[in-house]
Structures are given as structure tokens and as C-alpha cells.
Motif scaffolding. Structure first.
Motif, PDB file in Angstrom:
ATOM      1  N   TYR A  41     -75.425 -14.917 -80.741  1.00  0.00           N
ATOM      2  CA  TYR A  41     -76.791 -14.973 -81.030  1.00  0.00           C
ATOM      3  C   TYR A  41     -77.049 -15.947 -82.253  1.00  0.00           C
ATOM      4  N   GLU A  42     -77.898 -16.962 -82.145  1.00  0.00           N
ATOM      5  CA  GLU A  42     -77.985 -18.003 -83.192  1.00  0.00           C
ATOM      6  C   GLU A  42     -79.472 -18.094 -83.435  1.00  0.00           C
ATOM      7  N   ASN A  43     -79.928 -19.195 -84.304  1.00  0.00           N
ATOM      8  CA  ASN A  43     -81.291 -19.189 -84.696  1.00  0.00           C
ATOM      9  C   ASN A  43     -82.282 -19.668 -83.452  1.00  0.00           C
ATOM     10  N   ALA A  44     -83.385 -19.363 -83.546  1.00  0.00           N
ATOM     11  CA  ALA A  44     -84.216 -19.949 -82.351  1.00  0.00           C
ATOM     12  C   ALA A  44     -84.117 -21.247 -81.929  1.00  0.00           C
ATOM     13  N   LEU A  45     -84.472 -21.719 -80.794  1.00  0.00           N
ATOM     14  CA  LEU A  45     -84.255 -23.092 -80.053  1.00  0.00           C
ATOM     15  C   LEU A  45     -85.835 -23.699 -80.576  1.00  0.00           C
ATOM     16  N   CYS A  46     -85.958 -24.862 -80.721  1.00  0.00           N
ATOM     17  CA  CYS A  46     -87.032 -25.572 -80.771  1.00  0.00           C
ATOM     18  C   CYS A  46     -87.320 -26.457 -79.440  1.00  0.00           C
ATOM     19  N   LEU A  47     -88.048 -26.524 -78.757  1.00  0.00           N
ATOM     20  CA  LEU A  47     -88.172 -27.336 -77.598  1.00  0.00           C
ATOM     21  C   LEU A  47     -89.651 -28.439 -77.813  1.00  0.00           C
ATOM     22  N   GLU A  48     -89.504 -29.518 -77.840  1.00  0.00           N
ATOM     23  CA  GLU A  48     -90.640 -30.463 -77.840  1.00  0.00           C
ATOM     24  C   GLU A  48     -90.433 -31.515 -76.644  1.00  0.00           C
ATOM     25  N   ARG A  49     -91.528 -32.147 -76.338  1.00  0.00           N
ATOM     26  CA  ARG A  49     -91.396 -33.012 -75.326  1.00  0.00           C
ATOM     27  C   ARG A  49     -90.422 -34.326 -75.793  1.00  0.00           C
ATOM     28  N   ALA A  50     -89.506 -34.598 -74.899  1.00  0.00           N
ATOM     29  CA  ALA A  50     -88.362 -35.490 -75.089  1.00  0.00           C
ATOM     30  C   ALA A  50     -88.660 -36.812 -75.520  1.00  0.00           C
ATOM     31  N   TRP A  51     -90.084 -37.471 -74.779  1.00  0.00           N
ATOM     32  CA  TRP A  51     -90.408 -38.453 -75.344  1.00  0.00           C
ATOM     33  C   TRP A  51     -90.884 -38.616 -76.601  1.00  0.00           C
ATOM     34  N   VAL A  52     -91.469 -37.676 -77.150  1.00  0.00           N
ATOM     35  CA  VAL A  52     -91.881 -37.603 -78.513  1.00  0.00           C
ATOM     36  C   VAL A  52     -90.803 -38.112 -79.483  1.00  0.00           C
ATOM     37  N   GLU A  53     -89.780 -37.440 -79.343  1.00  0.00           N
ATOM     38  CA  GLU A  53     -88.666 -37.418 -80.023  1.00  0.00           C
ATOM     39  C   GLU A  53     -87.815 -38.881 -79.998  1.00  0.00           C
ATOM     40  N   ILE A  54     -87.906 -39.286 -78.606  1.00  0.00           N
ATOM     41  CA  ILE A  54     -86.879 -40.491 -78.282  1.00  0.00           C
ATOM     42  C   ILE A  54     -87.833 -41.721 -78.930  1.00  0.00           C
TER      43      ILE A  54
END
Length: 140
Positions: A41-54
Motif C-alpha cells: 500500500y502506497e500513497n494515492a495515485l494521481c491521474l490527469e490527462r496525459a496531453w496536459v503533462e506532455i
């Protein structure tokens, strides 16, 4: 390494909501609270639109190229979670080579629409939603 996120119904709705983000808007993220990394068990994953980060990464590489010279590809960070990095003409003795970057997703409103329609159709089929139910959804 394996990473798993177990998401709730509300988080699924938030993930689906990521399709609504448009270029120029602030990046939206969804936190997936129940996360394991390699079975721990680890910290929460954060998801965001890949194109924003890219786009942020590409913009930074282009700025560095303008400032320090060279091609933007010379200033790309290794980001395996966003970019597939392929090495060509790699010489093990001299430790040099050419990197080719390809990313997972470009902004494409038509593709977003296609995926959104697919999600809607899945819900309609799975739960047998009526036309009245579909059109009665509250608008944001």
C-alpha cells in the motif's frame, strides 16, 4: 513493478470528467485513494490527462532549446510514464545514440467525443437507461 489503483464510483466519474478538459484550462487531476505499488500500500495515485503533462514537458524542452541551443529533443527528460523512449543506432562502447520520443496521447477533440460516446453507450446498454433518464441528467 506493478501499480494498481482501486477506484470508487465517484472516482470513475471524475476520471470520465477528465475528457472535458480543453487546452489552456488548468490541469485537472483525480486522486485514486486505494493504491498498491508492487503489492505494498502506497500513497494515492494521481491521474490527469496525459496531453496536459506532455505539453508541459514539450514546452519546457523547447524553451531550453531556445535558451541553450540545440534541438528540443536534446532537452527532453526521461519520463517513461509519459513517453515511450526508443533508442536507435545505439553504440554500447561509446554510450551514444539517438533517442526517438513518442507520447501516449495528443489532444484530439474528435477522439475525446468518440470515447465519451462509447462510455455513454456502455452505460445505456448496461443499465437500460430510458431517453427520459438520459435527458434528465442535471447539467453542471
Amino acid at each position: 513493478m506493478s501499480a494498481h489503483g482501486y477506484i470508487t464510483r465517484d472516482e470513475i466519474a471524475e476520471v470520465a470528467g477528465l475528457l472535458c478538459i480543453r487546452p489552456g484550462q488548468p490541469s485537472e487531476m483525480v486522486a485514486v485513494q486505494a493504491t498498491t505499488i508492487s503489492g505494498t500500500y502506497e500513497n494515492a495515485l494521481c491521474l490527469e490527462r496525459a496531453w496536459v503533462e506532455i505539453q508541459d514537458v514539450l514546452d519546457g524542452a523547447r524553451r531550453d532549446a531556445d535558451r541553450y541551443g540545440g534541438d528540443w529533443r536534446d532537452h527532453m527528460p526521461d519520463r517513461p510514464e509519459l513517453f515511450e523512449i526508443e533508442y536507435h543506432d545505439y553504440d554500447l562502447d561509446t554510450d551514444t545514440g539517438t533517442k526517438t520520443y513518442s507520447h501516449t496521447e495528443d489532444y484530439d477533440e474528435a477522439e475525446d467525443r468518440r470515447v465519451a460516446l462509447h462510455i455513454i453507450r456502455m452505460f445505456i446498454e448496461r443499465f437500460g437507461l430510458t431517453a427520459k433518464e438520459i435527458t434528465s441528467w442535471p447539467s453542471a
